[in-house]
Design a protein around this motif. Structure first.
Motif, PDB file in Angstrom:
ATOM      1  N   TYR A  55       5.141  -0.624  -9.164  1.00  0.00           N
ATOM      2  CA  TYR A  55       3.822  -0.140  -9.591  1.00  0.00           C
ATOM      3  C   TYR A  55       3.960   0.850 -10.758  1.00  0.00           C
ATOM      4  O   TYR A  55       3.155   0.827 -11.700  1.00  0.00           O
ATOM      5  CB  TYR A  55       3.097   0.557  -8.436  1.00  0.00           C
ATOM      6  CG  TYR A  55       2.819  -0.318  -7.238  1.00  0.00           C
ATOM      7  CD1 TYR A  55       2.468  -1.657  -7.381  1.00  0.00           C
ATOM      8  CD2 TYR A  55       2.916   0.190  -5.932  1.00  0.00           C
ATOM      9  CE1 TYR A  55       2.213  -2.451  -6.277  1.00  0.00           C
ATOM     10  CE2 TYR A  55       2.650  -0.596  -4.828  1.00  0.00           C
ATOM     11  CZ  TYR A  55       2.313  -1.920  -4.999  1.00  0.00           C
ATOM     12  OH  TYR A  55       2.054  -2.703  -3.906  1.00  0.00           O
ATOM     13  N   THR A 113       1.431  -7.092  -5.925  1.00  0.00           N
ATOM     14  CA  THR A 113       2.046  -6.942  -4.608  1.00  0.00           C
ATOM     15  C   THR A 113       2.415  -8.302  -4.039  1.00  0.00           C
ATOM     16  O   THR A 113       3.533  -8.517  -3.549  1.00  0.00           O
ATOM     17  CB  THR A 113       1.088  -6.226  -3.635  1.00  0.00           C
ATOM     18  OG1 THR A 113       0.740  -4.947  -4.167  1.00  0.00           O
ATOM     19  CG2 THR A 113       1.745  -6.032  -2.272  1.00  0.00           C
ATOM     20  N   GLU A 130       4.510  -0.930 -13.996  1.00  0.00           N
ATOM     21  CA  GLU A 130       3.261  -1.512 -14.502  1.00  0.00           C
ATOM     22  C   GLU A 130       2.360  -0.430 -15.082  1.00  0.00           C
ATOM     23  O   GLU A 130       1.697  -0.641 -16.110  1.00  0.00           O
ATOM     24  CB  GLU A 130       2.531  -2.268 -13.387  1.00  0.00           C
ATOM     25  CG  GLU A 130       3.140  -3.621 -13.091  1.00  0.00           C
ATOM     26  CD  GLU A 130       2.157  -4.576 -12.432  1.00  0.00           C
ATOM     27  OE1 GLU A 130       0.961  -4.251 -12.355  1.00  0.00           O
ATOM     28  OE2 GLU A 130       2.610  -5.650 -11.989  1.00  0.00           O
ATOM     29  N   GLY A 165       1.390   5.137  -7.556  1.00  0.00           N
ATOM     30  CA  GLY A 165       2.354   4.106  -7.160  1.00  0.00           C
ATOM     31  C   GLY A 165       3.015   4.391  -5.823  1.00  0.00           C
ATOM     32  O   GLY A 165       3.156   3.508  -4.971  1.00  0.00           O
ATOM     33  N   VAL A 169      -2.319   4.424 -12.354  1.00  0.00           N
ATOM     34  CA  VAL A 169      -1.429   3.504 -11.631  1.00  0.00           C
ATOM     35  C   VAL A 169      -0.056   4.137 -11.424  1.00  0.00           C
ATOM     36  O   VAL A 169       0.527   4.043 -10.340  1.00  0.00           O
ATOM     37  CB  VAL A 169      -1.297   2.165 -12.386  1.00  0.00           C
ATOM     38  CG1 VAL A 169      -0.215   1.280 -11.750  1.00  0.00           C
ATOM     39  CG2 VAL A 169      -2.630   1.428 -12.396  1.00  0.00           C
ATOM     40  N   THR A 175       0.346  -7.019 -16.506  1.00  0.00           N
ATOM     41  CA  THR A 175       0.528  -7.267 -15.083  1.00  0.00           C
ATOM     42  C   THR A 175       1.582  -8.353 -14.897  1.00  0.00           C
ATOM     43  O   THR A 175       1.914  -9.075 -15.845  1.00  0.00           O
ATOM     44  CB  THR A 175      -0.799  -7.685 -14.425  1.00  0.00           C
ATOM     45  OG1 THR A 175      -0.638  -7.746 -13.016  1.00  0.00           O
ATOM     46  CG2 THR A 175      -1.245  -9.063 -14.925  1.00  0.00           C
ATOM     47  N   MET A 206      -2.816  -4.496  -9.203  1.00  0.00           N
ATOM     48  CA  MET A 206      -1.787  -4.005  -8.281  1.00  0.00           C
ATOM     49  C   MET A 206      -1.723  -4.853  -7.018  1.00  0.00           C
ATOM     50  O   MET A 206      -0.639  -5.162  -6.511  1.00  0.00           O
ATOM     51  CB  MET A 206      -2.050  -2.543  -7.926  1.00  0.00           C
ATOM     52  CG  MET A 206      -1.816  -1.572  -9.067  1.00  0.00           C
ATOM     53  SD  MET A 206      -2.224   0.137  -8.630  1.00  0.00           S
ATOM     54  CE  MET A 206      -0.786   0.590  -7.643  1.00  0.00           C
TER      55      MET A 206
END
Length: 440
Positions: free
Chosen positions: A274, A251, A277, A114, A110, A293, A247
């Motif tokens: 991102y 968003t 996270e 990103g 992730v 998250t 993700m």
């Protein structure tokens, strides 16, 4: 009261409100996984404490923005519920170390993608984002009702008049203080509802202080508590896919919060969000807890309180870290009965759904193509949420993906919008007053 002028004591109370709103949902993840994998009482104590501690760390990574990571919005991070089923499967098929190895690999993935994922921002115009946020809010309503009824449909008192009365009292208390309250009192309507509902539940014998008595006074976070992580490819792929789901959900939450606080969300903001996270998930694996998250219920809380600065969430992060170090105090938040939480969730999740509907007001629904994108995507998202068994014939990994109503709505909205509107310029998301931050 101007947001910028909010005092530290008031921000601390608002931070406590944010904490209580997300606490049970986040603590539930280690409890479910730990119970399914037969963790000992000592291991469970560690698991819950480190989970709360890392929630604070993960939240701090997001709100304290810098050039590399952190979106700088009033967001609260907690354990990703969608990771529960796959982690239990990995833990049962392999072992704890493999489970945490997969989490570490997914966090690194992730963080590295990103920047690329942020470049897909144009795939999320108001039509897509508004649809996604609406589905997030509506798909969480059943969770609120389950808590309202007593927490589990298997419980003997599920749906009892006592549970419903306590939940209804909580909702009415929140509505009363939100409508007739003034200034700061109005902004903490959710907190007042949670406290008032718990007091009433206490008089009815629904509150147990056993978790507080059993908790230890102090706890030190320990890296690799369950041993050196193992890296197994199928487990890693599974957790990467789950991370992509998170993700997509984040968003939508980022855009929703940007709309609430009247700030335009750029690709650079998404990239840093991102990455934060990803770091949170990576640290979760290292300290042997779980993926993190952005929690959508806190969007509704920001909207309801009217306080749009990061200061309250900064206090939430601090409180979470302290509660992780002091389990006995942290256990106090676990005594709130499920019906009380359900009442508060009903209001907050409803606000999230309405936030999505308000974003959809920017869309030209005289265009039948836009109407179809929203209609089919919302239908798919809610359909899978209410009937997850419809994908039971698929392989387990695909069940984890297609069994997510939020992911289904996201994929549908993005693809249909691209097919129908790829040659039609889409408007960018406007803020509340019709102005982007840079235009003010």
């Amino acid at each position: 009261m101007k947001n910028a002028d909010i005092s530290a004591p008031k921000a601390a109370v608002l931070g406590l409100q944010h904490l209580l709103a997300m606490y049970s949902g986040s603590v539930l993840v280690p409890i479910l996984i730990g119970a399914s994998l037969h963790f000992s009482s000592e291991q469970m104590t560690y698991l819950v404490s480190i989970d709360i501690f890392m929630c604070g760390v993960a939240t701090a990574l997001q709100i304290f923005s810098n050039k590399i990571f952190g979106i700088g919005l009033p967001v609260v991070l907690g354990c990703a519920v969608q990771a529960v089923a796959p982690l239990i499967l990995i833990g049962q098929k392999f072992d704890f170390q493999t489970m945490y190895g997969a989490i570490i690999a997914a966090g690194l993935f992730v963080f590295l993608i990103g920047g690329f994922f942020a470049k897909l921002r144009k795939l999320f115009p108001p039509l897509v984002t508004g649809t996604l946020i609406t589905v997030i809010g509506l798909s969480l309503i059943p969770v609120a009702f389950q808590n309202l009824g007593g927490g589990s449909t298997a419980a003997k008192d599920f749906g009892s008049m006592t549970n419903l009365a306590v939940g209804a009292f909580t909702v009415l208390l929140i509505l009363a203080f939100n409508v007739w309250g003034r200034g700061f009192v109005r902004s903490i309507a959710i907190l007042i509802g949670l406290i008032g509902g718990t007091v009433l539940a206490g008089f009815l014998g629904m509150v147990s202080f056993a978790p507080v008595a059993e908790a230890s006074w102090f706890h030190v976070p320990t890296p690799f508590y369950f041993g050196v992580p193992h890296f197994e490819w199928s487990s890693i792929v599974t957790m990467i896919l789950i991370s992509l789901v998170s993700m997509v959900e984040s968003t939508g939450v980022f855009f929703a919060l940007g709309d609430v606080v009247e700030r335009k969300i750029e690709s650079e903001d998404l990239k840093k969000g991102y990455r934060a996270e990803g770091l949170a998930v990576l640290l979760g694996g290292i300290f042997n807890t779980f993926p993190y998250t952005t929690f959508s219920q806190n969007v509704g809380l920001v909207q309801l309180s009217g306080i749009k600065t990061r200061k309250p969430v900064m206090f939430s992060a601090l409180f979470l870290i302290l509660l992780g170090l002091l389990p006995k105090i942290g256990a106090l938040a676990t005594i709130i009965p499920s019906p009380v939480l359900g009442g508060a969730m009903l209001v907050m999740f409803g606000m999230v759904a309405v936030q999505g509907i308000r974003m959809l007001q920017q869309v030209d629904f005289h265009n039948d193509k836009n109407l179809l994108v929203a209609a089919v995507s919302i239908g798919l998202g809610l359909g899978v949420t209410t009937q997850p068994e419809i994908v039971q014939a698929l392989p387990e990994t695909l069940q984890l993906l297609f069994g997510s109503g939020i992911l289904m709505a996201s994929v549908s909205a993005v693809l249909l919008n691209w097919i129908f509107n790829s040659k039609t310029p889409q408007p960018e998301l406007e803020t509340k007053d019709g102005l982007n931050e840079k235009d003010e």
